[in-house]
Write an enzyme that holds these catalytic residues in place. Structure first.
Site, mmCIF file in Angstrom:
data_model
loop_
_atom_site.group_PDB
_atom_site.id
_atom_site.type_symbol
_atom_site.label_atom_id
_atom_site.label_comp_id
_atom_site.label_asym_id
_atom_site.label_seq_id
_atom_site.Cartn_x
_atom_site.Cartn_y
_atom_site.Cartn_z
ATOM 1 N N LYS A 1 38.070 -22.494 27.860
ATOM 2 C CA LYS A 1 38.774 -22.262 28.226
ATOM 3 C C LYS A 1 40.164 -23.326 27.015
ATOM 4 O O LYS A 1 39.275 -23.931 26.618
ATOM 5 C CB LYS A 1 38.736 -23.048 29.722
ATOM 6 C CG LYS A 1 38.230 -23.064 31.473
ATOM 7 C CD LYS A 1 38.171 -24.439 32.025
ATOM 8 C CE LYS A 1 37.631 -23.707 33.120
ATOM 9 N NZ LYS A 1 38.610 -22.844 34.167
ATOM 10 N N HIS B 1 28.025 -26.615 32.194
ATOM 11 C CA HIS B 1 29.556 -26.775 32.363
ATOM 12 C C HIS B 1 30.269 -28.291 31.712
ATOM 13 O O HIS B 1 30.667 -28.255 30.877
ATOM 14 C CB HIS B 1 30.998 -26.896 33.245
ATOM 15 C CG HIS B 1 30.987 -24.869 34.303
ATOM 16 N ND1 HIS B 1 30.467 -23.999 33.184
ATOM 17 C CD2 HIS B 1 30.625 -24.354 35.053
ATOM 18 C CE1 HIS B 1 30.338 -23.173 34.416
ATOM 19 N NE2 HIS B 1 30.830 -23.289 35.784
ATOM 20 N N ASP C 1 25.228 -25.704 39.200
ATOM 21 C CA ASP C 1 25.672 -25.113 39.114
ATOM 22 C C ASP C 1 26.645 -25.411 38.492
ATOM 23 O O ASP C 1 27.914 -24.024 37.452
ATOM 24 C CB ASP C 1 26.523 -24.704 41.196
ATOM 25 C CG ASP C 1 27.417 -24.130 41.815
ATOM 26 O OD1 ASP C 1 27.165 -22.193 40.037
ATOM 27 O OD2 ASP C 1 28.911 -23.558 41.281
ATOM 28 N N ARG D 1 22.662 -1.427 40.454
ATOM 29 C CA ARG D 1 21.837 0.167 41.125
ATOM 30 C C ARG D 1 22.505 1.007 41.879
ATOM 31 O O ARG D 1 22.147 1.822 42.178
ATOM 32 C CB ARG D 1 21.414 -1.023 42.365
ATOM 33 C CG ARG D 1 19.684 -0.535 41.992
ATOM 34 C CD ARG D 1 18.203 -1.386 42.600
ATOM 35 N NE ARG D 1 19.471 -2.105 43.440
ATOM 36 C CZ ARG D 1 18.768 -3.374 44.199
ATOM 37 N NH1 ARG D 1 17.508 -4.254 43.300
ATOM 38 N NH2 ARG D 1 19.705 -4.250 44.682
ATOM 39 N N LYS E 1 25.665 -17.848 33.067
ATOM 40 C CA LYS E 1 24.341 -18.751 33.627
ATOM 41 C C LYS E 1 24.647 -18.903 35.148
ATOM 42 O O LYS E 1 25.856 -18.163 36.108
ATOM 43 C CB LYS E 1 25.427 -19.866 33.221
ATOM 44 C CG LYS E 1 27.037 -20.260 34.191
ATOM 45 C CD LYS E 1 27.156 -21.585 35.051
ATOM 46 C CE LYS E 1 27.295 -22.048 36.280
ATOM 47 N NZ LYS E 1 27.655 -21.318 37.352
ATOM 48 N N HIS F 1 31.792 -20.324 30.667
ATOM 49 C CA HIS F 1 32.905 -19.617 30.367
ATOM 50 C C HIS F 1 34.448 -21.484 30.783
ATOM 51 O O HIS F 1 34.804 -21.153 29.989
ATOM 52 C CB HIS F 1 33.455 -19.619 31.944
ATOM 53 C CG HIS F 1 33.831 -19.408 33.128
ATOM 54 N ND1 HIS F 1 33.026 -20.060 33.864
ATOM 55 C CD2 HIS F 1 34.617 -19.999 33.275
ATOM 56 C CE1 HIS F 1 33.859 -21.289 35.286
ATOM 57 N NE2 HIS F 1 34.547 -20.867 34.746
ATOM 58 N N LYS G 1 32.553 -28.844 46.487
ATOM 59 C CA LYS G 1 33.471 -27.844 46.816
ATOM 60 C C LYS G 1 34.196 -28.017 47.778
ATOM 61 O O LYS G 1 33.999 -29.408 48.542
ATOM 62 C CB LYS G 1 32.590 -27.316 47.360
ATOM 63 C CG LYS G 1 31.504 -26.190 46.566
ATOM 64 C CD LYS G 1 32.220 -24.722 45.984
ATOM 65 C CE LYS G 1 31.021 -24.249 44.877
ATOM 66 N NZ LYS G 1 31.679 -23.728 44.063
HETATM 67 C C1 BG6 Z 1 31.040 -21.587 38.056
HETATM 68 C C2 BG6 Z 1 30.575 -21.990 39.255
HETATM 69 O O1 BG6 Z 1 30.424 -20.818 37.575
HETATM 70 O O2 BG6 Z 1 32.676 -22.455 38.061
HETATM 71 C C3 BG6 Z 1 31.086 -21.804 40.288
HETATM 72 O O3 BG6 Z 1 29.635 -20.843 39.391
HETATM 73 C C4 BG6 Z 1 32.775 -22.622 40.264
HETATM 74 O O4 BG6 Z 1 30.904 -22.416 41.760
HETATM 75 C C5 BG6 Z 1 33.365 -21.989 39.182
HETATM 76 O O5 BG6 Z 1 33.695 -22.306 41.335
HETATM 77 C C6 BG6 Z 1 34.412 -23.038 39.127
HETATM 78 O O6 BG6 Z 1 35.093 -22.388 37.397
HETATM 79 P P1 BG6 Z 1 36.842 -22.372 37.399
HETATM 80 O O7 BG6 Z 1 37.220 -21.831 36.080
HETATM 81 O O8 BG6 Z 1 37.538 -22.103 38.569
HETATM 82 O O9 BG6 Z 1 36.641 -24.484 37.521
#
Ligand code: BG6
Length: 486
Positions: free
Chosen positions: A179, A237, A232, A46, A145, A175, A336
């Site tokens: 990996k 994941h 999250d 935007r 996501k 993602h 975290k």
């Molecule tokens: C993301 C989350 O999908 O994955 C983040 O939104 C997180 O909060 C991240 O930090 C972690 O990914 P990776 O590849 O660093 O383990």
């Protein structure tokens, strides 16, 4: 394998994900000559910017996020030459005719639309593209996501996108599936019959999955506070990791064959009823502490808010209801501001049914298979061995180790590199199908409901610790303990 020339359109191009992950991933693929220089990267957002101004931002991001050894000045300029910028208002009329006109210049190319925006824009963006004639059989849409924030919103997004595109053109990205070590789970399980023979409740005592991060919420508080660790990290994941560990052998590597098996695991997850959340889940929120040797603030300070019920840590006890897994708990934890960045799976086998070694002298440890997803990617099978020496029989656990770095000695591509190229190839295997996403929400939802009914605050834990002590108590109640290795 190199891919054919394509147009990649990134919505949300000024955001964190584009700068930190997408542009570096594309740069690496370009550097490795995996796509031709006739491809175009069309950044859309935007913000009013021209292409030169965006390229300067992109260059700064690449200098920050790409290893300097991989940054070649001339190549970098060639890469930036592929990038152009288009101001587009996802909810208004601005920019759409221009964007679509640019795409029409190359009607025979694959067009990959990456939606790195808030999920409530996924439907509107796809509809705008369709209204302006910007979608065709070569279009692919990538959805980041989280897809929604509960089952109803996920369904609404899937419906809205599904109205203008068939499922095979929709790429729901997780993602973790890109990996290398996660893909290796398929090799571990289905290319090594010695493990597959052991992979069930008669032999396995329990499974642990830990995804620990040292970072706090950084600048992402606005998004994170509406999500929390369960939405999250777990809904996507971690459940995907669990699926790959627990699924039956697919009949082939075909995209639907693999996704069908993962879906069965999601459907077999024992539902945690809202009144059971206290027994099977622990929520935490980081308080001020020390992370990686420096003092760090609390979540609330990072967020800039006086209070929040959002969890930055979650531990769960789960069951997969199937013949293979009945009675084998899966313990998951993620958070975290934990002591180390580390993602690891521990498959703990049962202890010997009877020991010939005197108990007072020998603490027989169970065999464990450790699968280290990141960092120091590798695997270790822990076994009991005799300590060398003439003084009697002393036992000690020792590891059979595989370090992927030593075995292969090459850079691990970032997950996004592989996944972005799969989008251009049209291969959806490592992406989530609609029913998987919805089954995952379906499992998560009663937990969210249970938490919100209780309205109690997450338990505080010191930044730099392994989360609230209640998470340790949860697993120790079962006579087990979180295992820290390597
Ligand atoms: C993301 C989350 O999908 O994955 C983040 O939104 C997180 O909060 C991240 O930090 C972690 O990914 P990776 O590849 O660093 O383990």
């Amino acid at each position: 394998l190199p891919v054919a020339s394509f147009d990649g359109v990134v919505f949300g191009a000024t955001g964190d994900l584009t700068m930190r992950k997408l542009l570096p991933a594309l740069y690496h693929r370009f550097r490795d000559r995996q796509f031709p220089a006739s491809s175009r990267i069309i950044a859309a957002a935007r913000t009013e910017l021209d292409s030169d101004a965006f390229r300067s931002r992109a260059e700064a991001a690449l200098r920050q996020h790409v290893d300097p050894a991989s940054l070649d000045g001339e190549l970098l300029q060639d890469f930036l030459g592929l990038v152009q910028y288009q101001t587009v208002d996802a909810l208004g009329p601005q920019g759409w005719p221009e964007l679509v006109a640019t795409l029409r210049e190359r009607p025979d190319q694959v067009q990959a639309f990456y939606l790195a925006t808030s999920p409530d824009l996924y439907g509107p963006i796809c509809h705008r593209l369709a209204e302006h004639g910007g979608l065709n059989a070569l279009s692919r849409v990538v959805l980041e996501k989280p897809i929604g924030r509960d089952l109803a919103s996920a369904r609404a997004i899937n419906n809205a996108v599904g109205e203008v595109l068939p499922e095979r053109q929709i790429f729901r990205i997780d993602h973790y599936l890109g990996k290398e070590t996660v893909q290796n789970l398929m090799a571990l399980r289905f290319a090594n019959p010695i493990f597959e023979r052991l992979w069930h409740a008669d032999i396995i005592d329990h499974v642990q999955i830990t995804v620990a991060e040292t970072v706090g919420v950084e600048g992402r508080g606005g998004y994170y506070d509406r999500s929390g660790a369960l939405r999250d990290m777990v809904q996507n994941h971690m459940l995907q990791l669990l699926c790959l560990l627990a699924m039956e052998s697919p009949i082939s590597l075909d995209t639907d064959a693999v996704r069908d098996e993962k879906l069965k695991v999601l459907r077999a997850l024992q539902r945690v009823e809202p009144h059971e959340v206290n027994a099977c889940t622990v929520r935490g929120q980081y308080a001020a502490g020390v992370a990686e040797g420096r003092p760090v603030a609390s979540y609330l300070t990072d967020l800039g808010a006086p209070e929040s019920l959002t969890e930055t840590f979650v531990a769960l006890k789960m069951q997969v209801n199937s013949w293979r897994w009945a009675g084998v708990p899966f313990y998951l934890r993620t958070g975290k501001r934990l002591p180390r960045k580390m993602s690891e799976i521990v498959v703990q086998f049962r202890t010997p049914p009877f020991s010939i070694f005197p108990r007072d002298q020998h603490d027989l440890q169970p065999n464990r298979l450790l699968i280290r997803l990141q960092p120091a990617e590798g695997m270790r099978l822990e076994m009991m061995t005799k300590e060398p020496g003439p003084g009697g029989l002393h036992l000690r656990p020792t590891g059979l180790d595989i370090s992927f770095e030593k075995a292969f000695g090459q850079r691990y591509p970032d997950a996004y590199e592989r996944l972005l190229m799969d989008v251009v190839r049209g291969n959806t295997t490592l992406f989530m199908r609609r029913d998987e996403v919805e089954a995952a929400w379906n499992w998560v939802e009663p937990i969210l409901q249970g938490w919100s009914e209780r309205r109690d605050a997450p338990r505080p834990y010191l930044a730099g610790s392994w989360g609230p002590t209640a998470a340790i108590a949860m697993i120790e109640r079962d006579g087990r303990t979180w295992y820290e290795s390597f």
